[in-house]
Scaffold this active site. Structure first.
Site, mmCIF file in Angstrom:
data_model
loop_
_atom_site.group_PDB
_atom_site.id
_atom_site.type_symbol
_atom_site.label_atom_id
_atom_site.label_comp_id
_atom_site.label_asym_id
_atom_site.label_seq_id
_atom_site.Cartn_x
_atom_site.Cartn_y
_atom_site.Cartn_z
ATOM 1 N N ASP A 103 3.762 -6.505 4.221
ATOM 2 C CA ASP A 103 3.307 -5.125 4.071
ATOM 3 C C ASP A 103 1.788 -5.110 4.098
ATOM 4 O O ASP A 103 1.145 -6.156 3.941
ATOM 5 C CB ASP A 103 3.832 -4.516 2.766
ATOM 6 C CG ASP A 103 3.956 -2.997 2.816
ATOM 7 O OD1 ASP A 103 3.512 -2.374 3.798
ATOM 8 O OD2 ASP A 103 4.503 -2.429 1.851
ATOM 9 N N ASP A 104 1.224 -3.932 4.297
ATOM 10 C CA ASP A 104 -0.228 -3.822 4.340
ATOM 11 C C ASP A 104 -0.844 -3.942 2.954
ATOM 12 O O ASP A 104 -1.889 -4.549 2.779
ATOM 13 C CB ASP A 104 -0.666 -2.514 5.013
ATOM 14 C CG ASP A 104 -0.088 -1.259 4.361
ATOM 15 O OD1 ASP A 104 0.815 -1.357 3.504
ATOM 16 O OD2 ASP A 104 -0.518 -0.151 4.738
ATOM 17 N N ASP A 107 0.457 -1.775 -4.131
ATOM 18 C CA ASP A 107 -0.301 -0.882 -5.010
ATOM 19 C C ASP A 107 0.293 -0.947 -6.412
ATOM 20 O O ASP A 107 -0.096 -1.770 -7.227
ATOM 21 C CB ASP A 107 -0.267 0.531 -4.429
ATOM 22 C CG ASP A 107 -1.197 1.498 -5.144
ATOM 23 O OD1 ASP A 107 -1.406 1.346 -6.366
ATOM 24 O OD2 ASP A 107 -1.705 2.421 -4.496
#
Length: 168
Positions: A103-104, A107
């Site tokens: 994933d980028d 969070d």
């Protein structure tokens, strides 16, 4: 100290930067898989943000089996409960052994927590990590503060921006 909205403490990522950082992620993962010579069976990108890094990692590591898992965890820039809207191939995934999930950004960690429950033996890698979600990721490249908003190139357009102080 000046109070700022979350998007005002921005970390702007260009196409060049995401490419360099995704390649760095591939280099860090090279030879670390459980297969022969440290290989991975497949790369699974978490849509949508993980698609670009997953493609770059799969190219760099010469992994030809690429799939996706679609997880929706944001609603108009506000976090919501993570929900899988599209799963990868069942026969490919198993318990995740030998699978590299990319994933980028991690969070809050809710997206990766959900995917990790589904595939507990997969290896989770992100380009960027925030402290609240860092425990959910096995490998990442850059940590940013929790109050930083990352602007990815696929979310931006070029336009004039006022200076932080002053108007000229």
């Amino acid at each position: 100290m000046i109070d700022r909205l979350p998007h005002e403490k921005g970390f702007h990522v260009s196409w060049d930067q995401i490419h360099r950082d995704s390649r760095a992620l591939a280099w860090r993962l090279d030879g670390k898989g459980p297969g022969a010579n440290g290989s991975w069976r497949a790369v699974v990108g978490i849509t949508r943000g993980g698609l670009v890094p997953a493609m770059i990692v799969s190219r760099e590591l010469d992994i030809r089996v690429v799939d996706t898992i679609s997880v929706k965890s944001y609603n108009h820039q506000a976090q919501a409960d993570a929900v899988v809207t599209k799963s990868p191939q069942i026969d490919l995934m198993g318990d995740g052994e030998g699978i590299l999930v990319v994933d980028d950004l991690v969070d809050s960690g809710k997206t990766l927590e959900l995917v990790r429950r589904l595939y507990p033996k997969a290896h989770f890698a992100t380009v960027y990590a925030k402290p609240a979600g860092r425990a959910q990721v096995d490998t990442y490249i850059t940590e940013v503060s929790q109050d930083t908003w990352i602007f990815f190139p696929w979310d931006m357009a070029l336009q004039y921006v006022q200076p932080m102080r002053g108007t000229d």
